[in-house]
Design an enzyme around this catalytic site. Sequence first.
Site, PDB file in Angstrom:
ATOM      1  NE  ARG A 227      -3.330  -2.724   1.066  1.00 39.57           N
ATOM      2  CZ  ARG A 227      -3.805  -3.465   0.084  1.00 39.57           C
ATOM      3  NH1 ARG A 227      -4.488  -2.551  -0.748  1.00 39.57           N
ATOM      4  NH2 ARG A 227      -4.441  -4.258   0.106  1.00 39.57           N
TER       5      ARG A 227
ATOM      6  CG  HIS B  67      -1.790 -18.800  -6.363  1.00 37.64           C
ATOM      7  ND1 HIS B  67      -0.824 -17.836  -6.682  1.00 37.64           N
ATOM      8  CD2 HIS B  67      -2.289 -18.590  -5.095  1.00 37.64           C
ATOM      9  CE1 HIS B  67      -0.904 -16.945  -5.783  1.00 37.64           C
ATOM     10  NE2 HIS B  67      -1.812 -17.363  -4.691  1.00 37.64           N
TER      11      HIS B  67
ATOM     12  CG  HIS C  68       5.131 -18.647  -3.746  1.00 40.44           C
ATOM     13  ND1 HIS C  68       4.410 -17.558  -4.303  1.00 40.44           N
ATOM     14  CD2 HIS C  68       6.530 -18.108  -3.378  1.00 40.44           C
ATOM     15  CE1 HIS C  68       5.222 -16.525  -4.212  1.00 40.44           C
ATOM     16  NE2 HIS C  68       6.354 -16.729  -3.666  1.00 40.44           N
TER      17      HIS C  68
ATOM     18  CG  HIS D 153      -1.765 -18.591   0.603  1.00 37.73           C
ATOM     19  ND1 HIS D 153      -0.458 -17.787   0.502  1.00 37.73           N
ATOM     20  CD2 HIS D 153      -2.437 -18.578  -0.588  1.00 37.73           C
ATOM     21  CE1 HIS D 153      -0.654 -17.588  -0.753  1.00 37.73           C
ATOM     22  NE2 HIS D 153      -1.481 -17.694  -1.266  1.00 37.73           N
TER      23      HIS D 153
ATOM     24  CG  HIS E  16       0.708 -11.366  -7.866  1.00 35.19           C
ATOM     25  ND1 HIS E  16      -0.166 -11.155  -7.142  1.00 35.19           N
ATOM     26  CD2 HIS E  16       1.528 -12.417  -7.449  1.00 35.19           C
ATOM     27  CE1 HIS E  16       0.122 -12.006  -5.899  1.00 35.19           C
ATOM     28  NE2 HIS E  16       1.168 -12.741  -6.173  1.00 35.19           N
TER      29      HIS E  16
ATOM     30  CD  GLU F 147       3.470 -16.763  -1.287  1.00 31.04           C
ATOM     31  OE1 GLU F 147       2.673 -17.448  -1.866  1.00 31.04           O
ATOM     32  OE2 GLU F 147       3.935 -15.852  -1.657  1.00 31.04           O
TER      33      GLU F 147
ATOM     34  CE1 TYR G 156      -1.823  -7.111  -1.686  1.00 32.75           C
ATOM     35  CE2 TYR G 156       0.157  -8.078  -0.537  1.00 32.75           C
ATOM     36  CZ  TYR G 156      -1.043  -7.185  -0.540  1.00 32.75           C
ATOM     37  OH  TYR G 156      -1.365  -6.838   0.654  1.00 32.75           O
TER      38      TYR G 156
ATOM     39  CG  HIS H 150       5.833 -11.438  -4.009  1.00 32.89           C
ATOM     40  ND1 HIS H 150       4.925 -10.511  -4.652  1.00 32.89           N
ATOM     41  CD2 HIS H 150       5.086 -12.501  -3.804  1.00 32.89           C
ATOM     42  CE1 HIS H 150       4.068 -11.210  -5.046  1.00 32.89           C
ATOM     43  NE2 HIS H 150       3.981 -12.209  -4.494  1.00 32.89           N
TER      44      HIS H 150
ATOM     45  CG  ASP I 182      -4.697 -16.373  -4.039  1.00 32.41           C
ATOM     46  OD1 ASP I 182      -3.900 -16.989  -2.920  1.00 32.41           O
ATOM     47  OD2 ASP I 182      -4.326 -15.378  -4.253  1.00 32.41           O
TER      48      ASP I 182
HETATM   49 ZN    ZN Z   1      -1.938 -16.480  -3.140  1.00 32.70          ZN
HETATM   50 FE    FE Z   2       2.410 -17.070  -3.940  1.00 31.94          FE
HETATM   51 FE    FE Z   3       2.377 -13.973  -4.982  1.00 32.62          FE
END
Ligand code: ZN
Ligand code: FE
Ligand code: FE
Length: 277
Positions: free
Chosen positions: A37, A179, A211, A226, A107, A256, A70, A67, A224
Amino acid sequence: MLTLGCHLSASKGYLNMGKEAVSIGANTFQFFTRNPRGFKVKDLDEADCEAFNAYWAENGGSAIVAHAPYTLNACSADEHIRELASMIMSDDIARLEHIGSVYYNFHPGSHVKQGVEIGTDYIVSLLNSIITPQQRTIVLLETMAGKGSEIGHTFEELKAIIDRVEHSEKLGVCLDTCHIFDGGYDIVNDADGVLAEFDRVIGLDRLRAVHLNDSKNTLGSRKDRHELIGKGNIGLDALVAFISRPEIAKLPIVLETPNDLPGYKAEIAMLRERTGI
Ligand code: ZN
Ligand code: FE
Ligand code: FE
């Protein structure tokens, strides 16, 4: 020995992440390059990068995974949002060149009613504008669950991007077990078939990181969410079998799961024990 670790907070810098990883039995880890953010980032601390590189090598660390936020969308209909993604990714890659061995995972994006074709065009042109033949950092496209209009929930969609990137030698894929399961690939009953399919469509040489997550939802749910290893619908046996395969066991594997540090430490120890690798 498996290259196994988890997602860590980047707030205290590289050396501290390295120490935290070692303290929980990890020899890889992942972190966000910046706050998802607001995209704020601290000035690059070269001394910290060097101290980390030395510490990590001394402690037998392997390639790590950075990463991208996202919240970026490389295929937004809004030109300014695409430009922001391009600027941030390009700056992230420049920073990551100071780290010994690192992958940059992102992503692919959500096309939001524009359709997969237009979305793919935008992702391809962004990658072609930021990837240079000189960079050492390999950029990874993450396999997505297919929530909303996410691009990359089929191997074909990732392949369609890779094929059109000029310096595709700098591109790879990060396979997220939650995923692909949510995306409809049955790694519980047919991991052989799923990896054969990956090899046929993309090529296993592109698979560079994993992941490792269980899933709160069912096969093909495109959700999605986890789950802790062994507490979801993929299950412990299937996940242990998956990472024990020679094609997977040689890759950096990053948890994750919804966890704190002691929880990650326990999952890492349990997976090392169960796989015996
Ligand atoms: Zn995910
Ligand atoms: Fe992932
Ligand atoms: Fe990811």
